[in-house]
Design a protein around this motif. Sequence first.
Motif, PDB file in Angstrom:
ATOM      1  N   THR A   1      12.465   0.221 -19.430  1.00 52.74           N
ATOM      2  CA  THR A   1      11.322   1.148 -19.366  1.00 52.74           C
ATOM      3  C   THR A   1      11.527   2.200 -18.282  1.00 52.74           C
ATOM      4  O   THR A   1      11.014   3.302 -18.382  1.00 52.74           O
TER       5      THR A   1
ATOM      6  N   TYR B   1       3.997   5.628  -5.485  1.00 49.25           N
ATOM      7  CA  TYR B   1       3.949   5.593  -6.944  1.00 49.25           C
ATOM      8  C   TYR B   1       3.087   6.731  -7.479  1.00 49.25           C
ATOM      9  O   TYR B   1       3.328   7.271  -8.549  1.00 49.25           O
ATOM     10  N   SER B   2       2.052   7.105  -6.725  1.00 50.87           N
ATOM     11  CA  SER B   2       1.142   8.153  -7.193  1.00 50.87           C
ATOM     12  C   SER B   2       1.599   9.557  -6.821  1.00 50.87           C
ATOM     13  O   SER B   2       0.958  10.526  -7.175  1.00 50.87           O
ATOM     14  N   MET B   3       2.692   9.648  -6.068  1.00 53.20           N
ATOM     15  CA  MET B   3       3.152  10.977  -5.649  1.00 53.20           C
ATOM     16  C   MET B   3       3.919  11.642  -6.789  1.00 53.20           C
ATOM     17  O   MET B   3       4.864  11.065  -7.300  1.00 53.20           O
ATOM     18  N   PRO B   4       3.553  12.851  -7.162  1.00 52.26           N
ATOM     19  CA  PRO B   4       4.353  13.536  -8.171  1.00 52.26           C
ATOM     20  C   PRO B   4       5.715  13.914  -7.605  1.00 52.26           C
ATOM     21  O   PRO B   4       5.807  14.327  -6.445  1.00 52.26           O
TER      22      PRO B   4
ATOM     23  N   GLY C   1      12.387  12.531 -15.915  1.00 51.22           N
ATOM     24  CA  GLY C   1      12.136  13.050 -14.574  1.00 51.22           C
ATOM     25  C   GLY C   1      13.242  13.960 -14.084  1.00 51.22           C
ATOM     26  O   GLY C   1      13.029  14.796 -13.216  1.00 51.22           O
TER      27      GLY C   1
ATOM     28  N   VAL D   1       9.909  19.183  -3.354  1.00 47.12           N
ATOM     29  CA  VAL D   1       9.736  20.440  -2.624  1.00 47.12           C
ATOM     30  C   VAL D   1       9.482  20.163  -1.144  1.00 47.12           C
ATOM     31  O   VAL D   1      10.039  20.828  -0.268  1.00 47.12           O
ATOM     32  N   LEU D   2       8.680  19.136  -0.863  1.00 50.34           N
ATOM     33  CA  LEU D   2       8.409  18.788   0.542  1.00 50.34           C
ATOM     34  C   LEU D   2       9.692  18.399   1.265  1.00 50.34           C
ATOM     35  O   LEU D   2       9.945  18.848   2.382  1.00 50.34           O
TER      36      LEU D   2
ATOM     37  N   PHE E   1       7.732  16.330  -8.143  1.00 52.96           N
ATOM     38  CA  PHE E   1       8.002  17.711  -7.756  1.00 52.96           C
ATOM     39  C   PHE E   1       7.435  18.024  -6.376  1.00 52.96           C
ATOM     40  O   PHE E   1       8.020  18.746  -5.584  1.00 52.96           O
ATOM     41  N   PHE E   2       6.299  17.417  -6.087  1.00 53.23           N
ATOM     42  CA  PHE E   2       5.677  17.572  -4.772  1.00 53.23           C
ATOM     43  C   PHE E   2       6.608  17.039  -3.694  1.00 53.23           C
ATOM     44  O   PHE E   2       6.925  17.728  -2.719  1.00 53.23           O
TER      45      PHE E   2
ATOM     46  N   PHE F   1       0.830  -1.202   0.000  1.00 55.38           N
ATOM     47  CA  PHE F   1       0.000   0.000   0.000  1.00 55.38           C
ATOM     48  C   PHE F   1       0.867   1.257   0.000  1.00 55.38           C
ATOM     49  O   PHE F   1       0.633   2.193  -0.758  1.00 55.38           O
TER      50      PHE F   1
ATOM     51  N   PHE G   1       2.398   1.820  -3.302  1.00 56.07           N
ATOM     52  CA  PHE G   1       1.409   2.314  -4.269  1.00 56.07           C
ATOM     53  C   PHE G   1       1.157   3.802  -4.053  1.00 56.07           C
ATOM     54  O   PHE G   1       1.049   4.569  -5.013  1.00 56.07           O
ATOM     55  N   LEU G   2       1.093   4.204  -2.783  1.00 57.05           N
ATOM     56  CA  LEU G   2       0.934   5.626  -2.492  1.00 57.05           C
ATOM     57  C   LEU G   2       2.098   6.416  -3.074  1.00 57.05           C
ATOM     58  O   LEU G   2       1.918   7.447  -3.725  1.00 57.05           O
TER      59      LEU G   2
END
Lengths: 390, 576, 426
Positions: free
Chosen positions: A320, A204-207, A328, A213-214, A209-210, A198, A201-202
């Motif tokens: 890939t 994986y969905s994080m951009p 990126g 910067v964080l 740049f976000f 889980f 997966f979280l």
Amino acid sequence: MWPYVLKRILWFIPTLFAVTLIGFILLANAPGDAVDSLVMSSNSGGSLKTTQDIEQQKTYWRKQLGLDLPLFYFSICKLSEPDTLYKIHDETQLEKVNEQIKTTEGYRNYLPKIVWYGSSNQYHRWLFGGFNSKGIIRGDFGLSISKKEPVIVIIKDKLIWSLFFSILSIILAYAISIPIGIKIAQQPESKFSKSSQFILFLMYSMPSFFVGVLLLMLFANPDILSIFPPSGIKPIEGYYDHASLIEKFIVSVPYMILPLICYTYSSLAFITKLTATSIQEQLQLDYIKTAKAKGLSSNSIIWKHALKNSALPLITVFSTVFPSIVGGSVIIESIFTIPGMGLETVRAIIAQDYPVVIAIITLSSILTIFSYLLADILYAWIDPRIRITK
Amino acid sequence: MKSLLYPLLFILSITFTSSCKKTQSNTLVVHLLSEPDDMHPTNGASAVRAEINLYTNLSLLRVNYKTGELLPCLAKSLPTVSEDGLNYSYELKDNMTWDDNSPITANDIAFTTKASKCLYTNNIGLKPYWENIDDIIVDSKNNKKFTIKMKRPYILNTWFWTDFPIVQAAFYDKQNVLAKYSNAQLTDSTFLKSKQDIKQWADEFNSPKYSTDTQFMSGAGPYKITKWDKGVSITLEKKKNHWSENCQENWYCQANPDKIILKLNNNNASALLELKNGLIDVSTMIDYSSFTELSKDEAFKKDFTLKLADTYNYTYVAMNMKPDGKKHKKLFTDVNVRRAMALLTPYNQINKTLYENNNKQVVGPISPNKIDFNADLKPLEYNVEQAKELLKQAGWADTDNDQVLDKMIDGEKTKFEFNINFISGSKVWEDLAKQLAESFGKANIYVMLNPLDYNGFFSSVTGHSFDMSISAWQSSAPPEDFSQLWSSASWANNGLNFTGFGTPQSDALIDSINTCMDEPKRIALSKRFQKLVYDEQPYIFMFTQTRRVIVNKKWDNLEIYTEYPGVLLNTLKLKD
Amino acid sequence: MNIKQSYSFFKRILSKNRVLKRCVYVFILFVFISILAPFIANDKPLVCKYKGLWLFPVFSFKHQSIVNNEIINYNMAKDWKTLETDFAIFPPCAYSPNTIDADNAPRKSPFDNQTMTLKNGQTTSLPLKYKHWLGTTQNGNDVLSCIIHGTKTSLSVGIFSMLIAGLIGILLGACAGYFQDNTIKIGYIQSIFLLLSLFISYFFCFIIRANHLSEAFKEGGLGMFFQILLIIYIFIQNTFILLKLGKWIDEKLKTNHRFYFPVDTIISRTIETLNSIPTLLLIIALSAISKPSYSLLIIIIGFLSWTSIARLTRAEYLKAKQLDYVTSCRAIGMSNYRIIVKHILPNVLPLLLVQIIFGLAGAVLIEASLSFIGVGVPLNTITWGSLLNEARDHFSAWWLVVFPGICVFTLIFIYNKIATEISKIK
């Protein structure tokens, strides 16, 4: 083995050509006139005395950059157009000539013709070299417009940093995700498997740049936690003299951690999942059962046998993951001010320095193609069946 | 998973020990926003290059930063001027030498001039500045004495030399080619065509190694560029056994820090973090709101001096007074419209949101910080009603009720909509353009934002192909020469007069200012000219720029000047 | 599969899988927010009563009203808040994304003391109904409003670009997978005519219509999209006519030399070439060539990200071709078109849908990344990425990082989750 390798290499040549062609089309359609920029790019820009001087300079640069040549080996154009239309560079003059052709030539405006220019053209010069150029096959990508330096000189160091980061992050991604993947494959229903899947997966969905910067906001900020340096890739004073490679590396470690996290985290989920599924598949097979029956420990079965046989999909992932990491780098390098290709791309785009942009695109595409090739050959080396069936 | 934990702890322990600490050496780290394009001694022109040249090179004269007057540098004293104001005689100081200990002679001055004036060299933008020099005559007996012959009297005939570093003839022209030719020959294109040796020398001189390779950079100043890590930093090191050692009398020969590192960082936030972490000693480039934020931070103020300093620069929004009428409509040809645009500019709002109320509003073509500023001119204030009234007078009305003003111009119904051009990559200008767009929208004027790269922007303004564009003017201590920005000749030659301002009267006034050597009289004329521009309103004059100087308190001897670059890095002293 | 069937199919899936159900609900919420944005976040009141007259500024198509000889301009931005109305209901977020609130600029955090200036010049603290709940930007734009209006951009860039990519990908992938290299046979004359048709179409589209094309691309928007459709149409039409003509000549001449047309090789090579170019770099380069606009961005993303869909489609068609129902279809002489569209497609569509939804997440990410570095996107529109871009220069403004970041993350997360959950069902 070798015939297969040779065949693959031969197959890659047209792809390489296609990639360079795409790069060249972009370069030829880039906005703004490179010669204009070269001649006019001085920050003070006082009033120029004579337009004759400017024209002279422009002709000179046009010749130096090979822009006085036709674009491609041949051109498809209107029957009414003269063959030497490419020699007119002044836009207003070109408009005038076009207008004249349009009004005088009548039906010939609507018929096509092919003009053959031979090898003395911009693409050929760009690719294979020619007057004042060695061509990209010898590593000459032309002249940067804003810096008036050869592009390859600008890119060289930057390429090394970018490659360093992408390769290190791929290795890191494998090193982290394969053990997790195996754990998940062994006990798919355990708490660890569920939660790690889980979390991955979280992530994986994080951009990126976000996250970047964080991370900077949290871990390089004296107001919160100042653990890592906020920018750059080495100490401000540079490395001390005669530092060996390992020493340089150690000095740079704190600078690399945050960017590496950013580079790595998003590919973890992918590789972990792949490892888990392919090992699970292997575990169902007979030879594993035999090995178990023989009394081999479960760990050694997985690490010695199952992993080796499930290496195939993992290798394909490499090819890939690589291009996405190169892409990126634009984001991550501009967040952490890493002097790599990504940051250079952003600078060059803002300065409309197209030769640099195109060089970076072409170069990274060629690198990607080679990574495909490498993956293919590795594939064939590990699994001999492929040589025959493919 | 435990096996992973140990390497992680190990890495963390390295970082804790090695990051965030700076060696206590005599090294000054300075924040740099952008890299110079090149460091060529005579061909380059970027502002950063000029700053570095202050420390690595010497010129004939320098600016006295304290008084804003001329300061002799290579020259023993200010020149003696002939009656007609055309001949300037100089004598060079004796103690100054090049790096190879050879003396600096008049021949080097002559070489610098020739190299800059020669048509083959690659400094097109700078050539007009050298235009006025007719010839340099070296005294045949004493090679430290020479006379500069000018073509016409001009207020900047001496000031001119403060901008250009003198280069060593023996270093850049080993075959001594240029000495054979005169200035007149080098600027004669027909003569040059037959001279292969000049061409060869120029190709060598223009080659990139002189602009990028630190091995090929030479100057007489107390510092030397020892490393240029592209995109990362530029390192200046104090020369050893240099004549300037222990020299403290004038700023240009002082060299207190052993090393000056110009650290490139164009990201404001990470530069801010570097400052807070104590990695940077000097910054004048951090943005306004970050500066305000830092000046409220007590912990930070313990270690750093924060000061706002005036500059001579100002920002403006230029309007195209003479558009072609086809691609760019004749929107701003009427002075009422231009005045209306100026009245529609929300000055207070912009000053608050973008500059933290730090900047002064500018009214005319000169910064309020200069002595010849005309204080009688009243700054305009934001006034929508008055602007609407002016627009109505100029014939603009919303006849078709589509929320955009329109007017019949040359028999064609024209809408009041246009592009604001600005250089991309600058957040402040983007925000400024957005605020202008919103504010103009209140008077039913439709504005689109059009960010351009530097070259595109520059060719659009000099080619008069724009409607409105945001830009800034960087000025310095010398008397202002209005001809570049405001003469009609400059507009016709695609110079820096973007707007098309200029009448025979204004041109005559500029000429008389430029040749007036009497200071009070010049100031009076300059004030008259400012009134002229103020009445015509070719620009929306915005604000002076303020330098945000932040210097670590461990550096002593800090003085802040109005003149660029604000802080002289070589004069800073490390506290014991 | 008709509409009723697919509806019941989705209903069945949703009722089975609770995670999927929740994700779809969140997605629908996003869609509603993006459609209703002008009514949720607007600086004009929904309803107000001014000097005895009822006005509906948000819903009105008019730009102004005249009340007692006083002209009320609807575009007067925040002046609505200081207008002495008898009664006014503002939307939940009382700001438009472009409204500049100078009182609360630069960058007020949600917890800062937010103020407003009244008409008489006094400053009071901001009433709760006008509060900037998520803070403001440098120019004093309301972050919440920007996020609400930014939803539309993020959703539409993703959906429209994937519509393009899906169409291209499925078409080419199906052709490659179904025909392979050994199905379509063409004659020599026909092949010459094929080359000829490409030549003529190229001439017609790019040489004769060069001016129209460059103008349309400069303008951007729908005109450009129309031009691209026209190009595709011209190519298809010319190819079709000339192929038929070539076939006819071949038949007349009775040339029996026919060879296989390598559909699969051509398409696979194209995919490989496009895949080897880093997409983000290429998009940056392409979008900087023309004037930045979202329609251009949609087209570029669409035309570059069809490869993964095409690859999957190809693999599925290859598999399907071996299956019994396809062989029997072919045995009874059904047309290729019918088999491809009517028989195989419905079977592989759910799987392709998974890939397309993953693609949606990718497109959203690309758009946000571009806005974040501020390249290739129009400046006038404030999006999630551009809010983050603003935070890049000011880390102290955490609200510019956290809120838009969470939005991008949520959208990508639900796309990915929906895709994985659907793929689990299969």
